[in-house]
Enzyme design. Structure first.
Site, PDB file in Angstrom:
ATOM      1  N   SER A 164      49.064  31.922   7.719  1.00 34.23           N
ATOM      2  CA  SER A 164      48.097  32.576   6.881  1.00 34.23           C
ATOM      3  C   SER A 164      47.031  32.903   7.639  1.00 34.23           C
ATOM      4  O   SER A 164      47.751  33.897   7.602  1.00 34.23           O
ATOM      5  CB  SER A 164      47.756  31.338   5.920  1.00 34.23           C
ATOM      6  N   GLU A 167      54.117  31.112  -2.553  1.00 33.40           N
ATOM      7  CA  GLU A 167      52.921  31.306  -1.719  1.00 33.40           C
ATOM      8  C   GLU A 167      51.131  30.784  -3.121  1.00 33.40           C
ATOM      9  O   GLU A 167      50.845  30.190  -2.298  1.00 33.40           O
ATOM     10  CB  GLU A 167      52.913  32.769  -1.353  1.00 33.40           C
ATOM     11  N   HIS A 217      52.758  27.664   0.001  1.00 32.51           N
ATOM     12  CA  HIS A 217      52.793  28.319   1.758  1.00 32.51           C
ATOM     13  C   HIS A 217      52.219  27.338   2.846  1.00 32.51           C
ATOM     14  O   HIS A 217      51.899  26.394   2.435  1.00 32.51           O
ATOM     15  CB  HIS A 217      51.040  29.208   1.127  1.00 32.51           C
TER      16      HIS A 217
END
Length: 561
Positions: free
Chosen positions: A212, A342, A462
């Site tokens: 991330s 995501e 994600h």
């Protein structure tokens, strides 16, 4: 007789303490002697853990808003057995409260072997330096650890870096250029180069990784002149410097808002910053909320990296695209990745928070520029047209299909289209191999389990792939045979890349397939499929909207200092 008994008791205690001490691993650095703990991985392998080692002086008082300074040596034996505090932050992920401390620049090292200096020295191991995520405003080195990775012969290093306004505030001039959180990471990488051999790690085989915001940080280090030579491979997960949330806009304006709220003058950068250095860190961090437009995650990052004025200490002073096109970044083997869904980063909140989806639909034209981070990068007169084009493209409706489209829209815009573009740019510019994979496996658990406290299967979120390699908060998610096998095979991928900078069957560098993109789709254990596409994340659609981002150096109006 009494004194003889006391003397014997003291000798006993001394011998007992020696026994205790000898059961703890010790390492000698230039800073001093470190004492850690022997701990065990999920499979019960014994490893040595050293936590909370200072790598920089506390960034407090006169050091606040400045570049980090290497930590001083210590006297005696330093107790490296406790997880360090996180950097101070407004924890919007879990507690919605202020957590951590300003004195937070500590590093952790986990190793399966300690050179004893007496016998034949063992072969130094590959090193994985991991940057935690958290949208540049949250997270901690404790999020991920050695419990899975150190089933293999790897040395793992994690560390904290300054977050939010304390790490990424900028006056857009020479006073506070910005990027201090990234400069913390540079100092941590320098610390690794200097010290990792003492832990059995090879300073000539360091792979930088992160997820991330940590993935975006990883990618930024590929671009920065300050990071050259400090690592030899890069494994950037779910984040690159061409994602819209990884470059902050209007940072000086936000800095002035904080200063005004805390009673500091704003007409002179020096005076403003001097005043802010005398305000409580908690008061500065609390104002992070002031810049959230909707919910807890929109916009995703309000204090983030910025393109600095050119200087010898600038972390980055040109756009990511220009740096790559001019071949000025680090040319090292690179592995990029993204998850199938995501867009659950942010989209998960909208789908699971009561009335949030309906509110988004009712206020679509108002909210979408903040949800998709183009409020500052699309002309005001074009935003309505852009929002309507996006709705026509993705058809966001309150139906099962429409909700899936929401996740795809957010994922494409905020993550995948930028990864698509950067893969082609980098593969064209550099000679070292660049590999790309999509993580499409949904196991028993997901990061949504703890981020949204939901057991509903919303997709492959994600951050999900990190559960199989870096773990999360010392929780063992490997509860099924399939998940355990997936973890082993992901470790195989990582170990191969760390050691060789290359991968085996069902993997090919992007460069071999240009102008198309080749990626490996990881659908499950023994199901790795090499795939070729024209683009990912609807890249050409997002390009057609004319956002003015990541493509030019900001025209700062500044005084020279």
């Amino acid at each position: 007789m009494f004194f003889r008994l006391v003397s014997c008791f003291i000798i006993f205690l001394s011998n007992f303490n020696l026994i205790i001490s000898s059961s703890q691993p010790e390492v000698t650095l230039e800073q001093g002697i470190l004492r850690g703990l022997y701990t065990r991985t999920f499979s019960n392998r014994e490893i040595a853990s050293f936590k909370g080692i200072p790598y920089a002086k506390p960034p407090v008082g006169k050091h606040r808003f400045k570049e980090p300074i290497p930590a001083s040596p210590w006297l005696g034996v330093y107790n490296a057995t406790k997880e360090p505090p996180s950097c101070i932050q407004l924890d919007l992920f879990f507690t919605n409260s202020i957590q951590g401390t300003e004195d937070c620049l500590y590093i952790n090292v986990y190793t399966p072997q300690i050179p004893d200096g007496k016998t034949t020295e063992p072969k130094l191991l590959d090193v994985l330096a991991f940057v935690h995520g958290g949208a540049f405003f949250g997270g901690a080195s404790s999020y991920h650890g050695p419990d899975i990775l150190l089933e293999r012969d790897i040395v793992l290093v994690t560390f904290n870096y300054r977050l939010g306004p304390l790490g990424f505030l900028s006056t857009e001039d020479r006073v506070v250029p910005g990027n201090n959180g990234l400069k913390d990471q540079v100092l941590a990488l320098k610390w690794i180069q200097k010290n990792i051999a003492a832990f059995g790690g090879n300073p000539n085989s360091v792979t930088l990784s992160g997820v991330s915001a940590g993935g975006a940080s990883c990618h930024y280090h590929l671009l920065s002149p300050l990071s050259k030579g400090l690592f030899h491979k890069a494994l950037c997960i779910s984040g690159v410097a061409l994602n819209p949330w990884t470059v902050a806009e209007n940072l000086k304006e936000r800095t002035m808002v904080i200063a005004t709220d805390l009673g500091c003058p704003t007409n002179d950068s020096r005076v403003m910053v001097k005043c802010l250095r005398n305000r409580p860190a908690e008061h500065i961090i609390a104002l992070t909320k002031k810049f959230l437009y909707w919910g807890r995650m929109f916009p995703l990052a309000v204090f983030a990296p910025v393109i600095e004025l050119p200087s010898a200490t600038a972390f980055i002073s040109d756009t990511p695209a220009n740096i790559i096109k001019n071949k000025l970044g680090s040319d090292v083997p690179t592995l990029l990745s993204f998850a199938l869904d995501e867009g659950l980063c942010g989209g998960g909140d909208i789908l699971t928070t009561p009335d949030m989806f309906a509110d988004m639909q009712n206020r679509w034209d108002e909210l979408l520029p903040h949800i998709l981070d183009y409020n500052y990068t699309a002309p005001a007169e074009k935003r309505l047209e852009i929002s309507q084009k996006i709705q026509s493209k993705y058809k966001i409706e309150d139906t099962p299909e429409g909700r899936k489209n929401l996740v795809k829209m957010i994922g494409d815009r905020m993550f995948v289209s930028g990864i698509s573009k950067i893969s082609k740019l980098s593969a064209s510019a550099y000679t070292s191999p660049l590999y790309l994979y999509r993580f499409s496996y949904r196991g028993k658990h997901s990061s949504m389990d703890f981020l949204k406290k939901t057991k509903e299967d919303l997709g492959v979120s994600h951050g999900d792939e990190a559960l199989y390699t870096f773990g999360f908060s010392n929780i063992n998610f490997m509860e099924t045979e399939s998940d355990s096998e997936m973890s082993k095979q992901m470790l195989d991928v990582f170990v191969s890349f760390l050691r060789n900078g290359s991968l085996g069957e069902n993997w090919e560098p992007v460069k071999q397939h240009l102008p198309k993109i080749a990626f490996t789709d990881i659908k499950g254990p023994n199901n790795f499929q090499l795939t070729e596409v024209e683009e990912l994340g609807e890249e050409s659609f997002w390009d057609s909207l004319g956002f003015d981002e990541n493509m030019k150096v900001p025209a700062y109006h500044h005084d020279e200092f």
